[in-house]
Design a protein around this motif. Structure first.
Motif: not given
Lengths: 240, 74
Positions: A173, A177, A181, A223, A226-227, A230, B6, B9-10, B13-14, B17, B20-21
């Motif tokens: 997934a 995504s 996105r 984004v 960042l993703l 992560l 910061k 924003v982090k 972003a997380e 998702t 959508m996930s």
């Protein structure tokens, strides 16, 4: 829907090359000169030539151009070091900084008339995402060896038959995504701009969307960066 | 950006998702099940594998939601 005029496609068509009118052409040559490819090459040229031209000679006391690039590269490295540690940032910096700069410029370039965002084509974003996906698992195998499989098995032994497909599905997934996105945001921006230019371009109707487009471009590039950071750091740390 | 900004924003972003996930997990589950049913087993097991993998997809979606909701740093 595409921009009314894409100047690279226009020039190539005049040169007699089979520029496709849809998204992707049929033959290899038509695929190579389709808009998202040519504009990707434009972005690559931009990213290679502009730093070369503005950087000048590297000096100890930075001049204007060197200062600008030092702020960008330093900011990116600090951002990565905050999220994945100094070692990981050092290792993954070339790849992730390339992605961030490429996606940022590729998103922004579509705001100008006559240009198009390569990232508004799913093929481009899917390619970026697949690179991130495979790099994640290569990193995992590199750091943990065969023990990387523990990341997929969950904490409780007798739940393994249930957890394994669940973890696999959630990893797949991520591909969807991450790519959809970026593609969706940028394509929405491009389509909206195209329609507004067509309807009321003479009355500055696209102006607010242009401002939002700058914001969306920066946010989506951040984004994506960042993703991927992560995902990389999750693959590098121990299974919980 | 300052430290607080910061962090925000982090997190944005997380957590952007999540929606959508959830959707993509379910779709991928159904997709795998459909592929197994119709391409690997040539329709002999239809519709059972599709339903089972739909269940896996939904479970994956809720597992992600559950993990997000149990984060310690919020």
């Amino acid at each position: 829907m595409e921009h009314p005029i894409l100047f690279i496609s226009f020039i190539l068509e005049r040169l007699g090359l089979p520029v496709p009118h849809g998204l992707v052409g049929d033959t290899v040559l038509a695929k190579l000169v389709s808009p998202h490819m040519t504009y990707t090459w434009l972005v690559m040229l931009f990213l290679i030539l502009v730093p070369k031209l503005t950087l000048g000679k590297m000096t100890l006391v930075p001049g204007k151009g060197q200062n600008f690039w030092e702020v960008i590269i330093g900011g990116l490295e600090g951002f990565m070091a905050d999220n994945m540690g100094k070692e990981g940032a050092k290792m993954m910096f070339p790849m992730l900084a390339t992605f961030a700069l490429y996606i940022l410029v590729a998103n922004m370039i579509g705001l100008m008339p006559g240009f198009m965002s390569p990232t508004s084509n799913l093929n481009i974003t899917l390619a970026c995402t697949l690179i991130v996906f495979f790099t994640t698992h290569i990193l995992g195998v590199k750091f943990h060896g065969a023990g990387y499989i523990k990341h997929f098995l969950g904490p409780i032994p007798w739940l393994i038959p249930l957890m394994f497909p669940i973890e696999l599905i959630s990893h797949f997934a991520r591909i969807l995504s991450l790519s959809i996105r970026l593609f969706g945001n940028i394509m929405a921006k491009e389509t909206l701009l195209g329609i507004l230019f067509m309807l009321a371009g003479a009355y500055f109707a696209p102006l607010p969307i242009l401002c939002l487009g700058v914001f969306v471009s920066i946010v989506q590039a951040l984004v994506f960066l960042l993703l991927s950071i992560l995902y990389f750091s999750a693959a590098m740390e121990h299974a919980h | 950006m300052s430290g607080d900004r910061k962090e925000v924003v982090k997190l944005l972003a997380e957590f952007s998702t999540i929606g959508m996930s959830v959707a993509f997990s379910i779709f991928i589950g159904v997709g795998i099940g459909y592929f197994l049913d119709h391409k690997v087993f040539a329709g002999r097991t239809s519709p059972w594998l599709t339903l089972i993998f739909l269940g896996f997809g939904v479970a994956a979606a809720f597992k992600n939601l559950y993990l997000m909701s149990r984060r310690k740093d919020l």
